[in-house]
Structures are given as structure tokens and as C-alpha cells.
Scaffold this motif. Sequence first.
Motif, mmCIF file in Angstrom:
data_model
loop_
_atom_site.group_PDB
_atom_site.id
_atom_site.type_symbol
_atom_site.label_atom_id
_atom_site.label_comp_id
_atom_site.label_asym_id
_atom_site.label_seq_id
_atom_site.Cartn_x
_atom_site.Cartn_y
_atom_site.Cartn_z
ATOM 1 N N GLY A 209 0.684 -1.459 0.060
ATOM 2 C CA GLY A 209 0.131 0.123 0.162
ATOM 3 C C GLY A 209 0.869 1.245 0.131
ATOM 4 O O GLY A 209 0.201 2.212 -0.095
ATOM 5 N N GLU A 210 1.985 1.099 0.169
ATOM 6 C CA GLU A 210 2.873 2.307 0.173
ATOM 7 C C GLU A 210 3.285 2.742 -1.324
ATOM 8 O O GLU A 210 3.977 4.022 -1.349
ATOM 9 C CB GLU A 210 4.222 1.886 1.086
ATOM 10 C CG GLU A 210 4.072 1.857 2.384
ATOM 11 C CD GLU A 210 5.348 1.504 3.111
ATOM 12 O OE1 GLU A 210 6.333 1.104 2.456
ATOM 13 O OE2 GLU A 210 5.539 1.422 4.433
ATOM 14 N N MET A 227 -0.143 10.618 -5.498
ATOM 15 C CA MET A 227 1.088 10.929 -5.694
ATOM 16 C C MET A 227 1.418 11.869 -4.077
ATOM 17 O O MET A 227 2.380 11.731 -3.632
ATOM 18 C CB MET A 227 1.435 11.841 -6.664
ATOM 19 C CG MET A 227 1.835 11.186 -8.006
ATOM 20 S SD MET A 227 1.951 12.222 -9.158
ATOM 21 C CE MET A 227 3.512 13.172 -8.847
ATOM 22 N N THR A 228 0.495 12.621 -3.747
ATOM 23 C CA THR A 228 0.431 13.447 -2.621
ATOM 24 C C THR A 228 0.558 12.668 -1.391
ATOM 25 O O THR A 228 1.298 12.832 -0.513
ATOM 26 C CB THR A 228 -0.447 14.585 -2.548
ATOM 27 O OG1 THR A 228 -0.451 15.486 -3.535
ATOM 28 C CG2 THR A 228 -0.454 15.432 -1.332
ATOM 29 N N GLN A 229 -0.474 11.834 -1.378
ATOM 30 C CA GLN A 229 -0.534 10.869 0.091
ATOM 31 C C GLN A 229 0.810 9.901 0.029
ATOM 32 O O GLN A 229 1.086 9.576 1.168
ATOM 33 C CB GLN A 229 -1.695 9.964 -0.252
ATOM 34 C CG GLN A 229 -3.148 10.617 0.008
ATOM 35 C CD GLN A 229 -4.432 9.981 -0.509
ATOM 36 O OE1 GLN A 229 -4.235 8.694 -0.985
ATOM 37 N NE2 GLN A 229 -5.608 10.770 -0.424
ATOM 38 N N LYS A 230 1.251 9.475 -1.241
ATOM 39 C CA LYS A 230 2.442 8.267 -1.008
ATOM 40 C C LYS A 230 3.575 9.247 -0.738
ATOM 41 O O LYS A 230 4.610 8.365 -0.286
ATOM 42 C CB LYS A 230 2.372 7.361 -2.176
ATOM 43 C CG LYS A 230 0.852 6.549 -2.199
ATOM 44 C CD LYS A 230 0.787 5.979 -1.009
ATOM 45 C CE LYS A 230 -0.688 5.114 -1.230
ATOM 46 N NZ LYS A 230 -0.874 4.245 -2.162
ATOM 47 N N ARG A 231 3.584 10.402 -1.093
ATOM 48 C CA ARG A 231 4.945 11.010 -1.130
ATOM 49 C C ARG A 231 6.223 10.610 -1.548
ATOM 50 O O ARG A 231 7.362 10.688 -0.984
ATOM 51 C CB ARG A 231 5.187 11.528 0.635
ATOM 52 C CG ARG A 231 3.837 12.210 1.052
ATOM 53 C CD ARG A 231 4.065 12.470 2.511
ATOM 54 N NE ARG A 231 5.078 13.298 2.689
ATOM 55 C CZ ARG A 231 5.292 13.875 3.955
ATOM 56 N NH1 ARG A 231 4.889 12.974 5.106
ATOM 57 N NH2 ARG A 231 6.493 14.463 4.368
ATOM 58 N N LEU A 232 6.212 10.243 -2.979
ATOM 59 C CA LEU A 232 7.522 9.433 -3.667
ATOM 60 C C LEU A 232 7.728 10.327 -4.766
ATOM 61 O O LEU A 232 8.909 10.235 -5.284
ATOM 62 C CB LEU A 232 7.361 8.036 -3.998
ATOM 63 C CG LEU A 232 7.031 7.006 -2.562
ATOM 64 C CD1 LEU A 232 6.996 5.426 -3.351
ATOM 65 C CD2 LEU A 232 8.293 7.252 -1.769
ATOM 66 N N GLY A 233 6.986 11.330 -5.031
ATOM 67 C CA GLY A 233 7.230 12.294 -6.215
ATOM 68 C C GLY A 233 6.957 11.523 -7.414
ATOM 69 O O GLY A 233 7.400 12.055 -8.492
ATOM 70 N N MET A 234 6.155 10.630 -7.423
ATOM 71 C CA MET A 234 5.521 9.939 -8.676
ATOM 72 C C MET A 234 4.462 8.837 -8.401
ATOM 73 O O MET A 234 4.217 8.591 -7.253
ATOM 74 C CB MET A 234 6.899 8.952 -9.248
ATOM 75 C CG MET A 234 7.316 7.837 -8.315
ATOM 76 S SD MET A 234 8.316 6.812 -8.963
ATOM 77 C CE MET A 234 8.719 5.605 -7.703
ATOM 78 N N ASN A 314 12.995 5.971 -3.852
ATOM 79 C CA ASN A 314 13.518 7.045 -4.198
ATOM 80 C C ASN A 314 14.945 7.403 -3.906
ATOM 81 O O ASN A 314 15.219 6.632 -2.696
ATOM 82 C CB ASN A 314 12.402 8.481 -4.183
ATOM 83 C CG ASN A 314 12.237 8.558 -2.704
ATOM 84 O OD1 ASN A 314 13.109 8.116 -1.785
ATOM 85 N ND2 ASN A 314 10.881 9.202 -2.463
ATOM 86 N N MET A 315 15.361 8.486 -4.238
ATOM 87 C CA MET A 315 16.851 8.717 -3.608
ATOM 88 C C MET A 315 16.752 9.111 -2.130
ATOM 89 O O MET A 315 17.569 8.728 -1.605
ATOM 90 C CB MET A 315 17.432 10.143 -4.407
ATOM 91 C CG MET A 315 19.095 10.418 -4.186
ATOM 92 S SD MET A 315 19.919 9.047 -4.534
ATOM 93 C CE MET A 315 20.178 9.283 -6.352
#
Length: 324
Positions: A209-210, A227-234, A314-315
Motif C-alpha cells: 500500500g505504500e 502522489m501527494t498521499q504516498k509522497r514519493l514524487g511519482m 527514491n533517492m
Amino acid sequence: MQDPKHLIDLGLSVLTIEIAALEKLRHSINQQFAEACQILLACQGRVVVTGMGKSGHIGNKIAATLASTGTPSFFVHPGEASHGDLGMITRGDVVLALSNSGETEEITAILPVIKRKNVPLISMTGNPNSTLAQLADVNLDTSVEQEACTLNLAPTASTTSALVMGDALAITLLDARGFSPDDFALSHPGGSLGRKLLLKVSDIMHKNGEVPCVSEDLLLKQALLEMTQKRLGMTAVVTTDNELLGVFTDGDLRRSIERNVDFTTSTIGDLMTRNCFTIEPDMLAVEAVQIMEQKSVNALIVTDENNKVVGALNMHDLLKAGVV
């Protein structure tokens, strides 16, 4: 106050003398060196390194380097060896003894026992005519013209020569054994080196779910919520079977704004990047860093062999894990 130029000149003179010692050492990488390597490769036990004083400190480092590069090894203090520690040397071992003079009493005292145990002996000395060199099966010549000490007394160039000879042995054996990066990682699990060699993408990636996932017919404004909820920039764009179709990133969003895309009518499928870069969960995390740098991206989708999404990275995750 000392003249700075004089201090610099003294420092440079030390380097000059030690570099000269290493240039001389080139001639010691010869048939005797090859024979020593053959003995060490045939060793069924451990390489027991011994040395007194400064040679002992160098011996300790050589033993550690050998052990971490695929040649089981440990250090035994020659003084303690005479008082019971000789029992640590068993049939199948090889002894590597360091002594610049080749006449160190604590070492010559235990040579008869080493020979009686029928254990191969490799010496590393600055005197090929010394007692130690003559009794050894193979002697490695680490002699120097002079010490870097202005008094020509403190072990400096001679210990550098011995240290580098030890490195030459260890790395030659590493290559001859076919010691791999995975083997090296198992000997270095701690610290940043261990993380880089052992940590896999699956260990740090976001799962289940992440992972931001949307269908291609979802409106852009709705996809932005994911995208906003998971906060991975994609977000990954997937089929109903979770197969990857493409990706939509913060960069895609900026480009959409520049093109005055209508957020209320455009679907994510219209704007996503198809044929996007992906990584596999079994890949080393450090390899993921290299891909991000090469492709100039800050996040990647993780897929399995069937191109189904199993994670995202992500980085920031790599920085947090200490891989970068």
C-alpha cells in the motif's frame, strides 16, 4: 619557530625515501613471491602471521587484510607464542614471519618448534642472509637502502615495504581464488561498506500500500492525490493486473503545467511516460543509485520478471539507508 619551508622539505624527503623503497620492492615480486603465493593457496588451515615491535603492528594489519580478502588468517605475538600460544599453530597452517633484521630473538626462539611441526614458513625480512630467511621455505626480500628517519633508526621505509608486500600477497591471492564482491561483502557487513555491498533494493523499497499506483484512465487531478498521499514524487500507472504501463513524476507534472494541460479532463494515461526505467528487487541498492545518476531521475519503480509492480524507491530512501 621552525621555518615552514624546512618542515615541508623534511616531509617531502620522507616521501622520497619511502617511494624509493617501494621502487626497490618491485624486484622482490619474483619467483620467490610466486612460490610464497603457491604455498598460501595450498594452505588447508590458517595463515599465522607473527612479528615483534613495529613488524608486529604491520603483521597485524597483513593478517587482517588476508582474512578480509578470502585467506583465513590471524596474528600471534611471538613473545606469547613461547608461553603457550604456539598451540594455536596446527598442521595445515602456514606461518608468515616478519622481521627486518631476520634475527629478532622472540621469533628465532620459536623457529625450531615451527619446523618440528612441519608447518611451511614464509619469511619477510630485510636481510636474506639472516637466520629467519635461511630457515624459511621462502623468503620475501623487503630490504631498503635507508629508513626515512633522519637518524636512519626508526622503522619507517622498512615497515612501509613490508606492509606493501603484504598487500601484494593478499590481493594476488584474492584474484587467484576468484574472490567475488559477494564474498567481500560477507566479510564486511558493518558500516557503509557493508550497506553498499549487501543491501538490496527489496530491503529498503516501499511495498504494498505504500506504492503509489493508478489506472491509466484516472483523471490527472485524482492521480495527483495518490502522489501527494504516498509522497514519493511519482506514481506508477498500472493495468488491473498490476502490470506496469508507465510512470508519472513530478517532472511530468511541471511539463504538463507548462503546456497548460487541463487537469479536469486529462487522464494520467495521456501524460505518463511509457517505457520508463525500472529496477528489480534483487538488485543491489548501490546499483539503483548508479541508474538514478545515469538516467537523471530521483525515483524508480520496482518490477518483477512479469513486469508487475512490486515496489518503489527514491533517492531519499537510499540516503536514509546510508547507501549514498
